[in-house]
Design a protein around this motif. Structure first.
Motif, PDB file in Angstrom:
ATOM      1  N   GLY A  42     100.605  46.962  50.000  1.00 12.66           N
ATOM      2  CA  GLY A  42     101.463  45.800  50.204  1.00 12.66           C
ATOM      3  C   GLY A  42     102.627  45.761  49.240  1.00 12.66           C
ATOM      4  O   GLY A  42     103.753  45.414  49.612  1.00 12.66           O
ATOM      5  N   ARG A  43     102.383  46.141  47.993  1.00 12.86           N
ATOM      6  CA  ARG A  43     103.475  46.176  47.015  1.00 12.86           C
ATOM      7  C   ARG A  43     104.551  47.176  47.417  1.00 12.86           C
ATOM      8  O   ARG A  43     105.735  46.942  47.198  1.00 12.86           O
ATOM      9  CB  ARG A  43     102.938  46.521  45.627  1.00 12.86           C
ATOM     10  CG  ARG A  43     102.240  45.361  44.946  1.00 12.86           C
ATOM     11  CD  ARG A  43     101.849  45.687  43.518  1.00 12.86           C
ATOM     12  NE  ARG A  43     102.894  46.309  42.721  1.00 12.86           N
ATOM     13  CZ  ARG A  43     103.900  45.662  42.113  1.00 12.86           C
ATOM     14  NH1 ARG A  43     104.010  44.368  42.245  1.00 12.86           N
ATOM     15  NH2 ARG A  43     104.784  46.310  41.390  1.00 12.86           N
ATOM     16  N   GLU A  44     104.138  48.271  47.983  1.00  9.18           N
ATOM     17  CA  GLU A  44     105.110  49.285  48.377  1.00  9.18           C
ATOM     18  C   GLU A  44     105.849  48.914  49.668  1.00  9.18           C
ATOM     19  O   GLU A  44     107.029  49.217  49.823  1.00  9.18           O
ATOM     20  CB  GLU A  44     104.440  50.640  48.552  1.00  9.18           C
ATOM     21  CG  GLU A  44     105.439  51.746  48.809  1.00  9.18           C
ATOM     22  CD  GLU A  44     104.836  53.114  48.702  1.00  9.18           C
ATOM     23  OE1 GLU A  44     105.074  53.914  49.621  1.00  9.18           O
ATOM     24  OE2 GLU A  44     104.127  53.388  47.713  1.00  9.18           O
ATOM     25  N   LEU A  45     105.165  48.238  50.578  1.00 14.37           N
ATOM     26  CA  LEU A  45     105.737  47.969  51.895  1.00 14.37           C
ATOM     27  C   LEU A  45     106.439  46.613  52.018  1.00 14.37           C
ATOM     28  O   LEU A  45     107.445  46.499  52.704  1.00 14.37           O
ATOM     29  CB  LEU A  45     104.639  48.052  52.961  1.00 14.37           C
ATOM     30  CG  LEU A  45     103.962  49.414  53.123  1.00 14.37           C
ATOM     31  CD1 LEU A  45     102.778  49.293  54.066  1.00 14.37           C
ATOM     32  CD2 LEU A  45     104.959  50.447  53.612  1.00 14.37           C
ATOM     33  N   SER A  46     105.905  45.589  51.386  1.00 15.41           N
ATOM     34  CA  SER A  46     106.358  44.228  51.629  1.00 15.41           C
ATOM     35  C   SER A  46     107.679  43.906  50.941  1.00 15.41           C
ATOM     36  O   SER A  46     107.906  44.263  49.782  1.00 15.41           O
ATOM     37  CB  SER A  46     105.305  43.230  51.140  1.00 15.41           C
ATOM     38  OG  SER A  46     105.781  41.908  51.293  1.00 15.41           O
ATOM     39  N   PRO A  79     109.545  42.653  56.172  1.00 17.03           N
ATOM     40  CA  PRO A  79     109.343  41.210  56.051  1.00 17.03           C
ATOM     41  C   PRO A  79     107.970  40.744  56.556  1.00 17.03           C
ATOM     42  O   PRO A  79     107.542  39.636  56.251  1.00 17.03           O
ATOM     43  CB  PRO A  79     110.466  40.608  56.908  1.00 17.03           C
ATOM     44  CG  PRO A  79     110.836  41.688  57.859  1.00 17.03           C
ATOM     45  CD  PRO A  79     110.536  42.997  57.182  1.00 17.03           C
ATOM     46  N   SER A  80     107.281  41.584  57.293  1.00 17.71           N
ATOM     47  CA  SER A  80     105.946  41.254  57.803  1.00 17.71           C
ATOM     48  C   SER A  80     105.073  42.503  57.692  1.00 17.71           C
ATOM     49  O   SER A  80     104.795  43.179  58.680  1.00 17.71           O
ATOM     50  CB  SER A  80     106.045  40.781  59.254  1.00 17.71           C
ATOM     51  OG  SER A  80     104.775  40.412  59.719  1.00 17.71           O
ATOM     52  N   ALA A  81     104.636  42.805  56.478  1.00 18.98           N
ATOM     53  CA  ALA A  81     103.983  44.080  56.187  1.00 18.98           C
ATOM     54  C   ALA A  81     102.508  44.135  56.567  1.00 18.98           C
ATOM     55  O   ALA A  81     101.918  45.212  56.565  1.00 18.98           O
ATOM     56  CB  ALA A  81     104.135  44.409  54.705  1.00 18.98           C
ATOM     57  N   ASP A  84      97.508  47.279  57.154  1.00 21.61           N
ATOM     58  CA  ASP A  84      96.260  47.568  57.861  1.00 21.61           C
ATOM     59  C   ASP A  84      96.167  49.037  58.254  1.00 21.61           C
ATOM     60  O   ASP A  84      95.083  49.613  58.261  1.00 21.61           O
ATOM     61  CB  ASP A  84      96.135  46.708  59.128  1.00 21.61           C
ATOM     62  CG  ASP A  84      95.866  45.247  58.830  1.00 21.61           C
ATOM     63  OD1 ASP A  84      95.436  44.928  57.707  1.00 21.61           O
ATOM     64  OD2 ASP A  84      96.104  44.420  59.736  1.00 21.61           O
ATOM     65  N   GLU A  85      97.301  49.637  58.582  1.00 22.91           N
ATOM     66  CA  GLU A  85      97.316  51.031  59.015  1.00 22.91           C
ATOM     67  C   GLU A  85      97.253  52.034  57.863  1.00 22.91           C
ATOM     68  O   GLU A  85      96.700  53.120  58.036  1.00 22.91           O
ATOM     69  CB  GLU A  85      98.580  51.307  59.836  1.00 22.91           C
ATOM     70  CG  GLU A  85      98.583  50.649  61.189  1.00 22.91           C
ATOM     71  CD  GLU A  85      99.845  50.955  61.966  1.00 22.91           C
ATOM     72  OE1 GLU A  85     100.502  51.974  61.676  1.00 22.91           O
ATOM     73  OE2 GLU A  85     100.181  50.167  62.869  1.00 22.91           O
ATOM     74  N   VAL A  86      97.823  51.699  56.709  1.00 26.65           N
ATOM     75  CA  VAL A  86      97.986  52.721  55.659  1.00 26.65           C
ATOM     76  C   VAL A  86      97.204  52.466  54.371  1.00 26.65           C
ATOM     77  O   VAL A  86      97.238  53.297  53.471  1.00 26.65           O
ATOM     78  CB  VAL A  86      99.483  52.924  55.305  1.00 26.65           C
ATOM     79  CG1 VAL A  86     100.276  53.335  56.519  1.00 26.65           C
ATOM     80  CG2 VAL A  86     100.074  51.691  54.640  1.00 26.65           C
ATOM     81  N   TRP A  87      96.480  51.355  54.266  1.00 29.49           N
ATOM     82  CA  TRP A  87      95.824  51.052  52.992  1.00 29.49           C
ATOM     83  C   TRP A  87      94.928  52.187  52.515  1.00 29.49           C
ATOM     84  O   TRP A  87      94.819  52.439  51.318  1.00 29.49           O
ATOM     85  CB  TRP A  87      95.047  49.732  53.053  1.00 29.49           C
ATOM     86  CG  TRP A  87      93.819  49.786  53.909  1.00 29.49           C
ATOM     87  CD1 TRP A  87      93.715  49.407  55.201  1.00 29.49           C
ATOM     88  CD2 TRP A  87      92.521  50.255  53.526  1.00 29.49           C
ATOM     89  NE1 TRP A  87      92.442  49.611  55.658  1.00 29.49           N
ATOM     90  CE2 TRP A  87      91.683  50.134  54.645  1.00 29.49           C
ATOM     91  CE3 TRP A  87      91.990  50.773  52.352  1.00 29.49           C
ATOM     92  CZ2 TRP A  87      90.348  50.508  54.620  1.00 29.49           C
ATOM     93  CZ3 TRP A  87      90.653  51.144  52.323  1.00 29.49           C
ATOM     94  CH2 TRP A  87      89.852  51.008  53.453  1.00 29.49           C
ATOM     95  N   HIS A  88      94.287  52.897  53.454  1.00 32.79           N
ATOM     96  CA  HIS A  88      93.362  53.972  53.070  1.00 32.79           C
ATOM     97  C   HIS A  88      94.075  55.102  52.313  1.00 32.79           C
ATOM     98  O   HIS A  88      93.450  55.830  51.555  1.00 32.79           O
ATOM     99  CB  HIS A  88      92.636  54.513  54.304  1.00 32.79           C
ATOM    100  CG  HIS A  88      93.557  55.118  55.306  1.00 32.79           C
ATOM    101  ND1 HIS A  88      94.262  54.361  56.208  1.00 32.79           N
ATOM    102  CD2 HIS A  88      93.913  56.396  55.517  1.00 32.79           C
ATOM    103  CE1 HIS A  88      95.018  55.167  56.946  1.00 32.79           C
ATOM    104  NE2 HIS A  88      94.829  56.400  56.554  1.00 32.79           N
TER     105      HIS A  88
END
Length: 88
Positions: A18-22, A30-32, A37-41
């Protein structure tokens, strides 16, 4: 006290993603949420590294509670993850 239904490793990995995407952090989305959900792993190795660092409480933490309990709790968070991850 609430108990999460997600593992600590997943929660940390989601925060890192989230820190990297949001846009609310370092990213541009703006809506990460869906992307997280797709990349957290992909952030699991970083989450494990953070947890390994946290195994040993600092002096303030030790004064606030039982350091042995803290260590056991962090090791328990690492346990299911380390069987499938490369150790440091």
């Amino acid at each position: 006290m609430p108990v999460s239904n997600l593992t600590l490793v997943e929660r940390i990995a989601r925060v890192l993603a989230g820190r990297e995407l949001s846009i609310n952090a370092e990213g541009e989305d703006p809506s990460a949420g869906p992307n997280v959900d797709e990349v957290w792993h992909e952030y699991t190795a970083d989450a494990l590294a953070i947890l390994r660092t946290m195994r040993e409480p600092d002096e303030n933490m030790a004064r606030a509670g039982d350091p042995e309990v803290w260590e056991r709790m962090v090791l328990a968070a690492l346990e299911p993850e380390t069987s499938s991850a490369t150790s440091f």
